[in-house]
Motif scaffolding. Structure first.
Motif, mmCIF file in Angstrom:
data_model
loop_
_atom_site.group_PDB
_atom_site.id
_atom_site.type_symbol
_atom_site.label_atom_id
_atom_site.label_comp_id
_atom_site.label_asym_id
_atom_site.label_seq_id
_atom_site.Cartn_x
_atom_site.Cartn_y
_atom_site.Cartn_z
ATOM 1 N N MET A 33 0.829 -1.202 0.000
ATOM 2 C CA MET A 33 0.000 0.000 0.000
ATOM 3 C C MET A 33 0.866 1.255 0.000
ATOM 4 N N LEU A 34 1.876 1.279 0.862
ATOM 5 C CA LEU A 34 2.755 2.442 0.943
ATOM 6 C C LEU A 34 3.449 2.685 -0.392
ATOM 7 N N LYS A 35 3.955 1.604 -1.018
ATOM 8 C CA LYS A 35 4.643 1.754 -2.306
ATOM 9 C C LYS A 35 3.709 2.364 -3.347
ATOM 10 N N TRP A 36 2.476 1.881 -3.372
ATOM 11 C CA TRP A 36 1.523 2.363 -4.370
ATOM 12 C C TRP A 36 1.257 3.855 -4.178
ATOM 13 N N VAL A 37 1.055 4.279 -2.917
ATOM 14 C CA VAL A 37 0.770 5.690 -2.649
ATOM 15 C C VAL A 37 1.952 6.561 -3.048
ATOM 16 N N VAL A 38 3.171 6.120 -2.712
ATOM 17 C CA VAL A 38 4.358 6.910 -3.044
ATOM 18 C C VAL A 38 4.512 7.040 -4.551
ATOM 19 N N ARG A 39 4.240 5.951 -5.280
ATOM 20 C CA ARG A 39 4.406 5.985 -6.735
ATOM 21 C C ARG A 39 3.427 6.939 -7.414
ATOM 22 N N GLN A 40 2.299 7.226 -6.771
ATOM 23 C CA GLN A 40 1.328 8.142 -7.378
ATOM 24 C C GLN A 40 1.833 9.584 -7.386
ATOM 25 N N LYS A 41 2.814 9.887 -6.504
ATOM 26 C CA LYS A 41 3.420 11.221 -6.431
ATOM 27 C C LYS A 41 2.368 12.313 -6.220
ATOM 28 N N VAL A 42 1.343 11.972 -5.425
ATOM 29 C CA VAL A 42 0.286 12.934 -5.118
ATOM 30 C C VAL A 42 0.585 13.667 -3.815
ATOM 31 N N TYR A 43 1.208 12.941 -2.861
ATOM 32 C CA TYR A 43 1.431 13.489 -1.526
ATOM 33 C C TYR A 43 2.916 13.751 -1.300
ATOM 34 N N SER A 44 3.214 14.894 -0.702
ATOM 35 C CA SER A 44 4.609 15.284 -0.496
ATOM 36 C C SER A 44 5.149 14.843 0.857
ATOM 37 N N ARG A 45 4.259 14.595 1.816
ATOM 38 C CA ARG A 45 4.713 14.213 3.156
ATOM 39 C C ARG A 45 3.748 13.169 3.702
ATOM 40 N N ILE A 46 4.224 11.937 3.807
ATOM 41 C CA ILE A 46 3.385 10.791 4.170
ATOM 42 C C ILE A 46 3.824 10.244 5.522
ATOM 43 N N LEU A 47 2.856 9.958 6.378
ATOM 44 C CA LEU A 47 3.133 9.308 7.657
ATOM 45 C C LEU A 47 2.716 7.851 7.558
ATOM 46 N N TRP A 48 3.665 6.952 7.769
ATOM 47 C CA TRP A 48 3.435 5.508 7.686
ATOM 48 C C TRP A 48 3.468 4.953 9.105
ATOM 49 N N VAL A 49 2.303 4.510 9.610
ATOM 50 C CA VAL A 49 2.170 4.024 10.982
ATOM 51 C C VAL A 49 2.079 2.507 10.939
ATOM 52 N N SER A 50 3.162 1.848 11.321
ATOM 53 C CA SER A 50 3.218 0.395 11.185
ATOM 54 C C SER A 50 4.406 -0.146 11.968
ATOM 55 N N SER A 51 4.336 -1.422 12.317
ATOM 56 C CA SER A 51 5.496 -2.077 12.926
ATOM 57 C C SER A 51 6.518 -2.464 11.869
ATOM 58 N N ILE A 52 6.130 -2.390 10.594
ATOM 59 C CA ILE A 52 7.022 -2.715 9.475
ATOM 60 C C ILE A 52 7.682 -1.437 8.989
ATOM 61 N N ASN A 53 8.990 -1.397 9.039
ATOM 62 C CA ASN A 53 9.733 -0.217 8.616
ATOM 63 C C ASN A 53 10.054 -0.333 7.133
ATOM 64 N N TYR A 54 9.580 0.631 6.348
ATOM 65 C CA TYR A 54 9.807 0.576 4.904
ATOM 66 C C TYR A 54 11.290 0.617 4.564
ATOM 67 N N GLU A 55 12.135 1.192 5.450
ATOM 68 C CA GLU A 55 13.561 1.326 5.154
ATOM 69 C C GLU A 55 14.262 -0.022 5.091
ATOM 70 N N SER A 56 13.642 -1.059 5.689
ATOM 71 C CA SER A 56 14.247 -2.384 5.640
ATOM 72 C C SER A 56 13.988 -3.080 4.306
ATOM 73 N N ASP A 57 13.147 -2.454 3.479
ATOM 74 C CA ASP A 57 12.804 -3.014 2.169
ATOM 75 C C ASP A 57 13.708 -2.378 1.114
ATOM 76 N N SER A 58 14.526 -3.194 0.450
ATOM 77 C CA SER A 58 15.481 -2.668 -0.533
ATOM 78 C C SER A 58 14.788 -1.987 -1.700
ATOM 79 N N SER A 59 13.533 -2.332 -1.951
ATOM 80 C CA SER A 59 12.809 -1.729 -3.073
ATOM 81 C C SER A 59 12.225 -0.372 -2.719
ATOM 82 N N SER A 60 12.443 0.065 -1.478
ATOM 83 C CA SER A 60 11.850 1.322 -1.020
ATOM 84 C C SER A 60 12.814 2.486 -1.113
ATOM 85 N N THR A 61 13.876 2.350 -1.893
ATOM 86 C CA THR A 61 14.851 3.425 -2.042
ATOM 87 C C THR A 61 14.168 4.689 -2.554
#
Length: 739
Positions: A1-29
């Motif tokens: 879900m986070l990847k999809w929202v970021v790819r839309q380039k609609v929002y400039s500042r996104i808050l991701w509330v989760s126990s899963i840290n996107y930074e641990s995902d290599s595809s989230s560069t």
């Protein structure tokens, strides 16, 4: 879900509330510039910041306080996205947040999912939420927008709501400098603050709902005050973190204060510092933010000490409520500042009035300002009040889940009576397996016009006895501290009563009486009815709370015994933690007697007890006299007012006290629990640290670990405790040897 929202380039500042840290995902560069990640439990760290998209991962747990609080960070035109299972599956969803509601040995199977059922029903009935069927397993996921709430398929569901866009945005983005046009409400606030010129005693009360720009408005007002007047400004609040917006708009940057004339102090530190100064040395202005979270007695002392004060508080919101603040504190303020003024900030600064997200949050989590009663009690009704017209009822969670009207009345009553009532309490009432909810209703009117109004409530936690010997040993040795069982573990850890772990106990979490009907005996009547109801089930009823003298007197008046008073003052409430017990069986009476003996001896020898404020000392003496009269003569000690100025070198330690010392030596008890015992040890001349404590006691000086560490050139408290434990082990070995 986070990847999809970021790819839309609609929002400039996104808050991701989760126990899963996107930074641990290599595809989230590349996410780091636009995405801020945090776990729900750390939600307070971003309050005051702004986001144009909030994505809340329900699969990591639905934390009610975080869910409601973070909705306030969403800017106008932004989207709040909740990712979770299908709505129809919410009641059976194994929410990771359930662990916070469980007491040992309960499991998730003991939670029936009433809260999620309640919330999903509100989402289904809302016209503002858009529900999408979403597959997170496909890289090229497509969202299917449906007007109907009914969702087919087995995919997770995304639920989102978009905030209304106001005609113009008044707040800057989080990266912009804090210069902007103040709202009309904030301009009025600035004008009222500037009228509080030095040279006159005055007080101003500022109230606002969440998101109304209270803290930022105060920052702007202080900016202009500093330009116009000389002198210092002192600021206090329950937590410095709550002043993020204040400091942001006070300075030209995000530093806590670029002006040396503005100082922050914790509430009790601010009062103590002020009481040491002459009138000419006092600050020209004192600002008390979130004043409703501070005890009335501490606020009154501030009002007696400082000539000009601003008391600001949130009237309703996720961080607690100040609805009862006016009823409790305004009469006090009127007696000290006859010309005090109040201003209310009504208009939101990040979104339009009647914003759909705010409306949903307030209605669903019962954070609105609706009155508890359908109509106010008039003078005649108050004079005709009778306890005979009261009735106590127990409400199962499933009943409350289906009765929105009753649930709303109970939550609003708890809200107006206790500042720290938050959305988490709503979930506790509906989901916590060991919590029982009681109400008191008052019959009004006659005949067909008769109705019942909720006038009081109580939340009770049932602490079942520990039966596993291994667990009991682990708790006793300080190796385990299972969730829940606060009173039972306090009996074992703080009062050295092992039997308390195997005793059924009921703990009063909250007792609330509507402020308009307080001091009419309703609270005492409710405690009496609770005793009757709980007596067949438990051996003890107790409570742990901030020990304001009037509150302690209330419990003592109703047959409870004070068995513990903390030695450290709370920085926010200015009070000391208190614990009271009432026996319901012979077993309970035995435990209470043991607790009373320990409390008597600790209060007699612990020198911190001599430093209590006058009112606290008086109520402590009253409690000690009451419990002393019920003790066997061999256990009695002289009253604290008649105690000797020095200790006898041959003071006797009881077996239980020796056991407590041994537990401290092994690291199973903290220093604060046995400080009074360490000062009474005979024959310590060969043990420098123990002798230091003894010498301090002989001089009637309380012991501070930091001072002990400095005396022996140690790095701090931790090394000081290690030294004491080492010497105590040696002393215990030596004392066991035959002379």
């Amino acid at each position: 879900m986070l990847k999809w929202v970021v790819r839309q380039k609609v929002y400039s500042r996104i808050l991701w509330v989760s126990s899963i840290n996107y930074e641990s995902d290599s595809s989230s560069t590349g996410f780091s510039r636009s995405v801020v990640h945090l776990t729900a439990g750390k939600y307070s760290s971003v309050l005051g910041q702004e986001f144009d998209c909030v994505i809340f991962d329900m699969f990591s747990g639905l934390h009610p306080d975080a869910f409601t609080a973070l909705s306030g960070t969403l800017t106008a035109g932004g989207a709040f996205i909740l990712v979770g299972p299908r709505l129809k599956d919410w009641p059976t969803f194994a929410d990771p947040e359930y662990h916070r509601l469980l007491a040992y040995p309960q499991s998730q199977q003991d939670i029936k999912g009433h809260f999620l059922h309640y919330l999903s029903r509100h989402i289904s009935q809302s016209k503002s939420w858009a529900v999408f069927n979403l597959s997170l397993l496909q890289d090229n996921s497509r969202l299917e927008i449906r007007r109907s709430i009914q969702v087919s398929g087995n995919h997770p569901v995304k639920v989102s709501i978009q905030a209304n866009l106001p005609e113009r945005s008044t707040l800057p983005s989080s990266n912009a400098p804090p210069r902007f046009t103040a709202t009309g409400d904030q301009q009025k606030l600035i004008q009222w603050v500037l009228k509080m010129s030095p040279g006159r005693r005055n007080a101003l009360v500022v109230t606002a709902g969440r998101g109304r720009g209270k803290s930022s408005g105060l920052g702007l007002a202080v900016n202009q005050w500093l330009e116009k007047f000389a002198g210092q400004i002192w600021v206090t609040a329950p937590s410095k973190a709550t002043l993020h917006s204040f400091y942001r708009f006070l300075a030209d940057n995000s530093a806590e204060s670029s002006d040396p004339r503005v100082h922050f102090y914790a509430p009790d530190d601010l009062l103590q510092k002020g009481q040491l100064l002459s009138p000419k040395e006092l600050p020209t202005l004192v600002i008390v933010d979130e004043a409703a979270a501070i005890s009335t007695s501490l606020l009154k002392a501030m009002a007696n000490t400082f000539p000009r004060l601003i008391f600001a508080t949130t009237t309703h919101g996720y961080e607690g409520t100040g609805q009862g603040f006016a009823l409790k504190f305004f009469p006090v303020l009127s007696s000290l500042f006859p010309r005090w003024k109040t201003i209310t900030l009504k208009h939101p600064v990040r979104w339009q009035p009647k914003d759909p997200l705010e409306n949903f949050i307030e209605k669903s989590f019962i954070l609105d300002n609706q009155p508890v009663y359908q109509k106010s009690f008039d003078e005649a009704a108050l004079n005709a009040f009778s306890l005979r017209r009261l009735k106590m009822s127990l409400h199962p969670a499933e009943t409350l889940c289906g009765d929105q009207h009753l649930l709303g009345k109970l939550m609003r009553l708890l809200t107006i009576a206790h500042y720290r009532t938050t959305p988490d309490d709503l979930r506790t009432i509906l989901d916590a397996p060991g919590v029982r909810t009681f109400s008191v209703t008052l019959r009004e009117g006659k005949g067909e016009g008769e109705r019942e109004e909720v006038v009081a409530a109580a939340l009770i936690s049932m602490e079942s006895p520990f039966t596993d010997p291994t667990m009991i040993d682990a708790i006793w040795q300080g190796e385990r501290r299972p969730r829940g069982h606060l009173l039972q573990q306090s009996l074992a850890q703080q009062l050295c009563i092992r039997e308390g772990l195997g005793t059924p106990v009921a703990r009063v979490i909250r007792i609330a009486v509507h402020p308009l009907l307080q001091h009419k005996g309703i609270g005492s009547w409710l405690l009496g009815k609770l005793k009757q109801h709980l007596k067949p089930q438990v051996s003890l009823i107790g409570a742990s709370f901030a020990g304001e003298p009037d509150v302690v007197r209330f419990w003592l008046k109703n047959g409870y015994h004070l068995v513990r008073m903390g030695s450290k003052r709370d920085h926010v409430s200015g009070t000391y933690a208190a614990m009271v017990l009432c026996p319901m069986s012979p077993e309970g009476k035995h435990i209470l007697r043991t607790a009373n003996i320990r409390f008597q001896r600790r209060s007699h020898y612990d020198l911190h007890f001599q430093k209590y404020p006058r009112q606290t000392s008086e109520i402590l003496e009253q409690a000690l006299l009451s419990s002393r009269s019920k003790l066997p003569s061999r256990s009695k000690l002289p009253s604290r007012s008649k105690r000797n100025s020095q200790w006898s070198p041959r003071q006797r330690l009881y077996d239980g006290e020796k056991a407590l010392l041994a537990l401290f030596a092994e690291g199973a008890r903290p220093f604060e629990n046995i400080e009074d015992l360490l000062t009474r040890l005979p024959g310590v001349s060969d043990y420098p640290a123990l002798k230091y404590l003894r010498d301090k006691a002989l001089k009637q000086e309380s012991v501070e670990l930091q001072a002990l560490a400095s005396w022996f050139s140690l790095t701090g408290r931790k090394q000081a405790v290690q030294l004491l434990r080492k010497e105590l082990k040696e002393w215990l070995i030596a004392s066991d040897k035959p002379s």
